[in-house]
Motif scaffolding. Structure first.
Motif, PDB file in Angstrom:
ATOM      1  N   PRO A  69       0.829  -1.209   0.000  1.00  0.00           N
ATOM      2  CA  PRO A  69       0.000   0.000   0.000  1.00  0.00           C
ATOM      3  C   PRO A  69       0.863   1.257   0.000  1.00  0.00           C
ATOM      4  CG  PRO A  69       0.119  -0.921   2.192  1.00  0.00           C
ATOM      5  CD  PRO A  69       0.824  -1.898   1.294  1.00  0.00           C
ATOM      6  N   SER A  70       0.280   2.361  -0.373  1.00  0.00           N
ATOM      7  CA  SER A  70       0.942   3.650  -0.202  1.00  0.00           C
ATOM      8  C   SER A  70       0.672   4.138   1.214  1.00  0.00           C
ATOM      9  CB  SER A  70       0.422   4.662  -1.223  1.00  0.00           C
ATOM     10  OG  SER A  70      -0.970   4.893  -1.020  1.00  0.00           O
ATOM     11  N   LYS A 106      -4.951  -3.852   1.269  1.00  0.00           N
ATOM     12  CA  LYS A 106      -5.015  -2.402   1.368  1.00  0.00           C
ATOM     13  C   LYS A 106      -4.239  -1.745   0.229  1.00  0.00           C
ATOM     14  CE  LYS A 106      -7.338  -2.589   5.176  1.00  0.00           C
ATOM     15  NZ  LYS A 106      -8.770  -2.258   5.186  1.00  0.00           N
ATOM     16  N   GLU A 107      -4.816  -0.686  -0.311  1.00  0.00           N
ATOM     17  CA  GLU A 107      -4.128   0.119  -1.315  1.00  0.00           C
ATOM     18  C   GLU A 107      -3.490   1.350  -0.693  1.00  0.00           C
ATOM     19  OE1 GLU A 107      -6.885   1.010  -4.401  1.00  0.00           O
ATOM     20  OE2 GLU A 107      -7.154  -1.095  -4.999  1.00  0.00           O
ATOM     21  N   ALA A 161      -3.875   4.465  20.801  1.00  0.00           N
ATOM     22  CA  ALA A 161      -4.044   4.405  19.350  1.00  0.00           C
ATOM     23  C   ALA A 161      -5.333   3.673  19.010  1.00  0.00           C
ATOM     24  CB  ALA A 161      -2.856   3.701  18.699  1.00  0.00           C
ATOM     25  N   TYR A 162      -5.820   3.878  17.810  1.00  0.00           N
ATOM     26  CA  TYR A 162      -6.952   3.106  17.291  1.00  0.00           C
ATOM     27  C   TYR A 162      -6.850   3.055  15.773  1.00  0.00           C
ATOM     28  CZ  TYR A 162      -9.236   7.649  16.322  1.00  0.00           C
ATOM     29  OH  TYR A 162      -9.529   8.902  15.878  1.00  0.00           O
ATOM     30  N   THR A 163      -7.506   2.076  15.199  1.00  0.00           N
ATOM     31  CA  THR A 163      -7.481   1.871  13.750  1.00  0.00           C
ATOM     32  C   THR A 163      -8.904   1.806  13.223  1.00  0.00           C
ATOM     33  OG1 THR A 163      -5.375   0.697  13.761  1.00  0.00           O
ATOM     34  CG2 THR A 163      -6.833   0.252  11.914  1.00  0.00           C
ATOM     35  N   THR A 164      -9.133   2.408  12.068  1.00  0.00           N
ATOM     36  CA  THR A 164     -10.407   2.305  11.370  1.00  0.00           C
ATOM     37  C   THR A 164     -10.143   1.824   9.950  1.00  0.00           C
ATOM     38  OG1 THR A 164     -10.375   4.602  10.582  1.00  0.00           O
ATOM     39  CG2 THR A 164     -11.403   4.183  12.726  1.00  0.00           C
ATOM     40  N   THR A 215     -10.179  -1.265   0.980  1.00  0.00           N
ATOM     41  CA  THR A 215      -8.803  -1.062   0.508  1.00  0.00           C
ATOM     42  C   THR A 215      -8.081   0.081   1.219  1.00  0.00           C
ATOM     43  OG1 THR A 215      -9.590   0.363  -1.289  1.00  0.00           O
ATOM     44  CG2 THR A 215      -9.335  -1.992  -1.771  1.00  0.00           C
ATOM     45  N   THR A 216      -8.694   0.675   2.244  1.00  0.00           N
ATOM     46  CA  THR A 216      -8.044   1.762   2.973  1.00  0.00           C
ATOM     47  C   THR A 216      -8.099   1.525   4.472  1.00  0.00           C
ATOM     48  OG1 THR A 216     -10.084   3.082   3.093  1.00  0.00           O
ATOM     49  CG2 THR A 216      -8.653   3.438   1.180  1.00  0.00           C
TER      50      THR A 216
END
Length: 323
Positions: free
Chosen positions: A37-38, A153-154, A167-170, A175-176
């Motif tokens: 991914p970028s 993921k892109e 921290a948290y992640t969504t 793809t993101t």
């Protein structure tokens, strides 16, 4: 706009980062993630004290997260090796991840969000219930019936901003992904990074959070029905395998199996080591495309019910038998 420092100017932190990147690369070899991914990084400002502290110790934040993502993908869906080279040098980590596109901006236009994924326990080792991952009780956007691997993921963005927690992640789309890191937490980390040992702990803490949160970008959750504690336990199991283990972690049986985080991580590790090889990977792959039920533990282990597995683990802990 001031440039990012071109190198790590804390020698102990630099050495620790090289060792961590080398270990992640060695552990995940020869697995490669099919798509790199970028990465983009959003910061509150180049002169923000916590960004200065961070970039002084981890100059290439996107590259560090990229190495974590590659390791996480190998841990969940590839071949995770336990055999490390006798000597791990900078050369071993020279290319820890396919060269991604990396951008860093001071754009802070994202929506505020309650932290959910990584928190610290109290003195008794318990986590506040309000920090259990309610977000992960919803189906992840990549879930497809019968699937065993996620949509790749892109693009992955990292946002540093002020909020309580760590921290948290969504996952806004299949793809993101977005990783949000608290500058309050970074400030606390920097407060203790006043000597070489503190610098090493700072780097290990940041990399450990990157590994844990990257799991939430790729893991399965049983169509939104897996217990939040299991979701967090899988993430900390991957962190456990990375070697980035915080000092407060311990094997616990004064809780339920799905208490989450390190408590569940050590339980999963014990099943992997003593009952069913690659159990966490097999369970996670099943959870990508299958609705959660406790029966999955028996299905993956060849017939041993979850309750029996937990009883076996508790007996081992009481007897002092390690995984």
């Amino acid at each position: 706009m001031a440039p990012v420092p071109p190198h790590n100017d804390h020698p102990a932190a630099a050495e620790e980062l090289v060792l961590i990147l080398a270990r992640l690369a060695a552990l995940s070899s020869p697995t490669t993630i099919p798509r790199a991914p970028s990465f983009s990084v959003s910061i509150p400002g180049w002169d923000h004290p916590q960004m200065v502290n961070l970039f002084a110790r981890v100059p290439d934040v996107a590259g560090a997260l990229g190495a974590s993502v590659r390791f996480v993908y190998a841990a969940l869906y590839g071949t995770l090796s336990d055999d490390l080279p006798v000597a791990m040098t900078a050369a071993a980590a020279a290319a820890p991840f396919p060269a991604p596109t990396r951008t860093t901006t001071t754009d802070q236009s994202f929506a505020p969000h309650r932290p959910t994924a990584t928190v610290m326990p109290d003195a008794s080792g318990n986590y506040p219930p309000e920090y259990q991952d309610q977000d992960y009780q919803q189906p992840q956007p990549w879930h497809r019936p019968g699937a065993r691997v996620p949509v790749l993921k892109e693009s992955i963005s990292i946002h540093f901003h002020d909020f309580e927690g760590i921290a948290y992640t969504t996952n806004p789309s299949p793809t993101t992904a977005e990783l949000h890191v608290s500058t309050q937490w970074l400030k606390g980390m920097a407060t203790h990074a006043t000597d070489p040992a503190g610098d090493q702990e700072y780097v290990r803490g940041v990399m450990g959070v990157f590994v844990h949160e990257a799991v939430h970008m790729y893991q399965g959750n049983g169509h939104g029905h897996a217990p939040g504690g299991l979701v967090e336990g899988v993430a900390d199991w991957v962190r456990l395998r990375s070697g980035l283990v915080p000092r407060h972690w311990r094997r616990r049986i004064d809780c339920n199996w799905d208490a989450g985080y390190d408590a569940t991580a050590y339980f999963l590790e014990a099943i992997d080591r003593r009952v069913c090889a690659a159990f966490p990977q097999k369970l996670n792959a099943t959870l990508v495309g299958t609705r959660w039920s406790e029966q999955l533990f028996a299905d993956v282990t060849g017939g041993i019910p979850l309750a029996v597995l937990w009883d076996m683990y508790c007996e081992d802990v009481r007897a002092g038998i390690s995984a």
